[in-house]
Design a protein around this motif. Sequence first.
Motif, short mmCIF file in Angstrom:
data_model
loop_
_atom_site.label_atom_id
_atom_site.label_comp_id
_atom_site.label_asym_id
_atom_site.label_seq_id
_atom_site.Cartn_x
_atom_site.Cartn_y
_atom_site.Cartn_z
N ALA A 1 -5.83 -61.34 -19.44
CA ALA A 1 -6.15 -62.48 -20.30
C ALA A 1 -7.17 -63.44 -19.70
N ASN A 2 -7.77 -63.09 -18.56
CA ASN A 2 -8.81 -63.96 -18.00
C ASN A 2 -10.12 -63.71 -18.74
N SER A 3 -10.10 -63.99 -20.03
CA SER A 3 -11.24 -63.74 -20.91
C SER A 3 -11.13 -64.66 -22.12
N GLU A 4 -12.27 -64.91 -22.77
CA GLU A 4 -12.25 -65.83 -23.91
C GLU A 4 -11.41 -65.30 -25.07
N LEU A 5 -11.44 -63.99 -25.29
CA LEU A 5 -10.65 -63.37 -26.34
C LEU A 5 -9.77 -62.28 -25.72
N HIS A 6 -8.55 -62.14 -26.26
CA HIS A 6 -7.60 -61.21 -25.68
C HIS A 6 -6.73 -60.62 -26.77
N ALA A 7 -6.48 -59.32 -26.70
CA ALA A 7 -5.61 -58.65 -27.66
C ALA A 7 -4.23 -58.42 -27.05
N VAL A 8 -3.19 -58.76 -27.81
CA VAL A 8 -1.82 -58.62 -27.31
C VAL A 8 -0.92 -58.16 -28.44
N ASP A 9 0.04 -57.32 -28.12
CA ASP A 9 1.04 -56.85 -29.09
C ASP A 9 1.87 -58.04 -29.56
N GLU A 10 1.98 -58.21 -30.86
CA GLU A 10 2.71 -59.37 -31.39
C GLU A 10 4.17 -59.41 -30.96
N ARG A 11 4.74 -58.24 -30.64
CA ARG A 11 6.17 -58.19 -30.33
C ARG A 11 6.51 -58.82 -28.99
N ILE A 12 5.50 -59.06 -28.14
CA ILE A 12 5.78 -59.68 -26.84
C ILE A 12 5.23 -61.11 -26.78
N ALA A 13 4.90 -61.66 -27.96
CA ALA A 13 4.37 -63.04 -28.03
C ALA A 13 5.32 -63.91 -28.84
N ALA A 14 5.14 -65.22 -28.69
CA ALA A 14 5.94 -66.18 -29.45
C ALA A 14 5.09 -67.45 -29.67
N ILE B 1 -5.64 -60.84 -36.85
CA ILE B 1 -4.42 -60.07 -36.71
C ILE B 1 -4.65 -58.63 -37.17
N GLY B 2 -3.88 -57.71 -36.55
CA GLY B 2 -3.95 -56.32 -36.94
C GLY B 2 -3.27 -56.07 -38.28
N SER B 3 -3.51 -54.89 -38.83
CA SER B 3 -3.02 -54.57 -40.17
C SER B 3 -1.50 -54.51 -40.26
N GLY B 4 -0.83 -54.27 -39.12
CA GLY B 4 0.63 -54.16 -39.14
C GLY B 4 1.37 -55.38 -38.63
N VAL B 5 0.66 -56.46 -38.36
CA VAL B 5 1.30 -57.66 -37.83
C VAL B 5 2.21 -58.28 -38.88
N GLU B 6 3.44 -58.63 -38.46
CA GLU B 6 4.45 -59.13 -39.38
C GLU B 6 4.82 -60.59 -39.18
N ASN B 7 4.68 -61.10 -37.96
CA ASN B 7 5.31 -62.38 -37.64
C ASN B 7 4.37 -63.53 -37.33
N PHE B 8 3.05 -63.29 -37.36
CA PHE B 8 2.11 -64.34 -37.01
C PHE B 8 0.97 -64.37 -38.02
N LYS B 9 0.26 -65.48 -38.00
CA LYS B 9 -0.91 -65.64 -38.88
C LYS B 9 -2.05 -66.25 -38.10
N VAL B 10 -3.25 -66.15 -38.62
CA VAL B 10 -4.41 -66.77 -38.00
C VAL B 10 -4.16 -68.27 -37.89
N GLY B 11 -4.48 -68.82 -36.72
CA GLY B 11 -4.28 -70.25 -36.48
C GLY B 11 -3.02 -70.56 -35.69
N ASP B 12 -2.11 -69.61 -35.56
CA ASP B 12 -0.89 -69.86 -34.77
C ASP B 12 -1.25 -70.04 -33.29
N ARG B 13 -0.54 -70.93 -32.64
CA ARG B 13 -0.69 -71.14 -31.19
C ARG B 13 0.42 -70.38 -30.49
N VAL B 14 0.06 -69.39 -29.68
CA VAL B 14 1.03 -68.48 -29.11
C VAL B 14 1.00 -68.50 -27.58
N TYR B 15 2.07 -68.01 -26.98
CA TYR B 15 2.10 -67.80 -25.53
C TYR B 15 2.76 -66.46 -25.24
N TYR B 16 2.35 -65.83 -24.13
CA TYR B 16 2.81 -64.48 -23.86
C TYR B 16 2.38 -64.08 -22.45
#
Length: 336
Positions: free
Chosen positions: A98-111, A74-89
């Motif tokens: 996201a057609n890649s093994e690793l993907h970066a996404v803004d936490e505000r558009i994920a759940a 997680i980035g330094s400013g992430v407020e709502n998630f932690k490592v290990g969370d299973r998310v969709y977005y």
Amino acid sequence: MQAIGYYQPLPIDNAESLQDIELPAPVAGPRDLLVRVKAVSVNPVDTKVRKNAAPEAGQAKVLGWDAVGIVEAIGSGVENFKVGDRVYYAGSIIRPGANSELHAVDERIAAIAPKSLDDAQAAALPLTTITAYELLFDRLQVPKGGGAGQTLLITGGAGGVGSILIQLARQLTQLRVIATASRPETREWCLALGAHAVIDHSKPLAAELKAAGIGEVDMVASLTQTEQHYAQIIESLKPQGQLAVIDDMKVLDAMPLKTKCISLHWEMMFTRSRFTTPDIAEQGALLAEVAALVDAGRIRTTANASFGTINAANLKKAHALIESGKAQGKVVLAGF
């Protein structure tokens, strides 16, 4: 990391239209989640971008705007998630896909992803859910629990957006929901999702509505082939009705809407993420709301075809199906 991308816009039957490639892993920005992708789905936007958007010279463009995965950093400013969370977005149109093994996404558009669905089933939902939800509640401004006595016509009801819009309208409003479909299997699909009635969009819509005893409608969600159906949509709408559109067309002449004073609404689910609007977090919030509805058994996944693991060969098959116009519900892929 493994990824699937392309170097120039090509027809999907070209061997180089999508390729298996190796790319450096992304680095999470301050508000980003770094996600290990477990499943994706394919949307019409994937095919449109692949056919029209040329990457920078020598650079590969990675598609994919639906993902489910595990937060790895997680980035330094992430407020709502932690490592290990299973998310969709559904990601952002102006960032790598996201057609890649690793993907970066803004936490505000994920759940947090729905717990009752597997990765592929959950990956079917984000982009179309955001589109349908925003269209219904933000653009048409139907109140939650409202719409009694009003009718919504959904053209292309069996597609990805239509499949979730039918459900949201039935579960969260009192609207009468009429879908369009032209094949027996898509008609049954729409009815199973909750449509009150289904009419045939291969025939004039206004005549079909009258034959079904419905008449004019209050709202139309035009999800596909708006140019083809435009005159019939206008004829089918009541005076002072509302038209919401999501598809691309060369020209949309708004003048024919004037006589009936029909209001026109555009829905583009990437607007909030593209412009980092002040209400960008509404997308994460609505995905969390829908995840709860899924886990409560009120909304079901729209996944309807699985194309195997995430690689170029399988993504080509998925793109070809989308381009055929025969897709029903969503196409999903899982694992690398």
